[in-house]
Design a protein around this motif. Structure first.
Motif, PDB file in Angstrom:
ATOM      1  N   LYS A   1       0.258   3.994   1.289  1.00  0.00           N
ATOM      2  CA  LYS A   1       1.364   4.755   3.205  1.00  0.00           C
ATOM      3  C   LYS A   1       1.839   3.976   3.386  1.00  0.00           C
ATOM      4  N   ASP A   2       1.478   1.957   3.651  1.00  0.00           N
ATOM      5  CA  ASP A   2       3.214   1.607   3.802  1.00  0.00           C
ATOM      6  C   ASP A   2       4.486   1.832   3.813  1.00  0.00           C
TER       7      ASP A   2
ATOM      8  N   SER B   1       5.585   4.872   4.787  1.00  0.00           N
ATOM      9  CA  SER B   1       5.642   5.021   6.176  1.00  0.00           C
ATOM     10  C   SER B   1       7.604   4.149   6.045  1.00  0.00           C
TER      11      SER B   1
ATOM     12  N   LEU C   1      -0.285  11.214  -1.784  1.00  0.00           N
ATOM     13  CA  LEU C   1      -1.707  10.454  -1.988  1.00  0.00           C
ATOM     14  C   LEU C   1      -2.739  10.734  -2.485  1.00  0.00           C
TER      15      LEU C   1
ATOM     16  N   GLU D   1       3.660  13.317   2.269  1.00  0.00           N
ATOM     17  CA  GLU D   1       2.483  12.040   2.352  1.00  0.00           C
ATOM     18  C   GLU D   1       1.026  12.727   1.825  1.00  0.00           C
ATOM     19  N   LYS D   2       0.398  13.825   2.367  1.00  0.00           N
ATOM     20  CA  LYS D   2      -0.666  13.533   1.871  1.00  0.00           C
ATOM     21  C   LYS D   2      -0.674  14.414  -0.428  1.00  0.00           C
TER      22      LYS D   2
ATOM     23  N   THR E   1       0.860  -1.117   0.254  1.00  0.00           N
ATOM     24  CA  THR E   1      -0.036   0.247   0.208  1.00  0.00           C
ATOM     25  C   THR E   1       0.921   0.909   0.227  1.00  0.00           C
TER      26      THR E   1
END
Length: 242
Positions: free
Chosen positions: A91-92, A95, A163, A159-160, A89
C-alpha cells in the motif's frame, strides 16, 4: 505512453522485472536487457552474495530478492550510483509511486492461482514478480514480463487489482513439481539475432539438469512473507521519501 519492454525467457521473472524497470527509468537500453539477464545469471553464486539463495534464477523470498537487487556483484554498477531499492508495504509503495515519474515498484503476485484440491498443477501457484509503473495519478502500467503489458484503470491496473494479485499468494506454496521446465530445443522465443535468448535457456537448462532430482524431492516453499510487500526502486535524486 509508449514503452518498449522485453519479454521473459526462462523462469527469471525477477531478473526481467528489475531490468525492464531500469529501462523505464532510462538506466539501461531495451536492447541490453537480455545481455544483463544472462550476465547476472552467470555471475550469481552464493559465494558472490551471501544470504541469498536461488537454484536456477528464481526468487521466492522478497528479502533474498532485495539482497540480489542491491548487493549482487553485477547489480552494484547500477545501485551504487544511480538507483536505490527499498522494501515496504505494498500500500505504501503504490501510494509513493502514484503520480511520480522517477520510480516503480516490483510486486510479488500469483497470477495463476490453483483452486482445486491436492497437488497444484504445473504452472499454477507459481510466484511472479511484476513491475508497476506510474503513468498518471491513479493510472498504472502493469507488466508481467512472461505475458503482456496492461495499461489502464481496470483490473490489475488499479490499486485494488494489484493488491488482489498479491493477496492471492496468501497461504499458497510452491513445490518444484509445479515448475514447467522448457528445454532450449522446445523453446519458441522468436528472433534471437545475438543469441542471448538461447544462451539464457542453455544456462537455466544446465542448472536444472544438475539439480532437478534434488529439487523435486524438496518440501514446500511458502509465500506468506511476501503478502502485502513490495520493493520500490527510485533514482538517487528522487524526491520520494522512503
Amino acid at each position: 505512453m509508449k514503452q518498449k519492454f522485453v519479454r521473459q525467457v526462462g523462469p527469471l521473472c525477477g531478473f526481467y522485472s528489475l531490468y525492464n524497470g531500469l529501462v523505464y527509468l532510462k538506466g539501461i537500453k531495451t536492447s541490453d536487457v537480455y545481455s544483463n539477464v544472462l550476465a547476472a545469471l552467470q555471475q550469481f553464486t552464493e559465494k558472490n552474495l551471501a544470504g541469498v539463495h536461488t537454484e536456477i534464477g528464481e526468487f521466492f523470498d522478497i528479502d533474498e530478492y532485495l539482497l540480489f537487487i542491491k548487493n549482487s556483484k553485477f547489480n552494484k554498477k547500477f545501485f551504487s550510483q544511480q538507483f536505490e531499492a527499498t522494501k515496504m508495504t505494498l500500500k505504501d509503495g503504490i501510494s509513493k509511486i502514484n503520480g511520480s515519474k522517477d520510480c516503480f515498484i516490483i510486486v510479488p503476485t500469483n497470477p495463476k492461482p490453483y483452486g482445486g484440491c491436492g497437488t497444484p498443477k504445473k504452472g499454477k501457484d507459481v510466484l511472479d514478480w511484476i513491475t508497476v509503473y506510474p503513468i498518471f495519478r491513479n493510472f498504472f502500467l502493469v507488466l508481467n514480463p512472461d505475458r503482456f503489458v496492461r495499461v489502464g484503470v481496470y483490473g490489475w491496473n488499479t490499486e485494488k487489482g494489484i493488491l488482489e494479485q498479491n493477496n492471492k499468494l496468501k497461504n499458497k506454496s510452491f513445490t518444484w513439481q509445479q515448475y514447467p521446465h522448457i528445454t532450449p530445443e522446445k523453446a519458441r522465443d522468436g528472433k534471437d539475432k545475438q543469441g542471448f535468448k538461447k544462451s539464457i535457456r542453455i544456462e537455466v537448462d544446465s542448472k536444472w539438469k544438475g539439480k532437478s532430482s534434488f529439487l523435486l524431492s524438496q518440501s514446500k516453499i511458502g509465500y506468506n512473507k511476501n503478502v502485502g510487500q513490495c520493493i520500490l526502486i527510485k533514482t538517487k535524486d528522487s524526491k520520494i521519501n522512503c
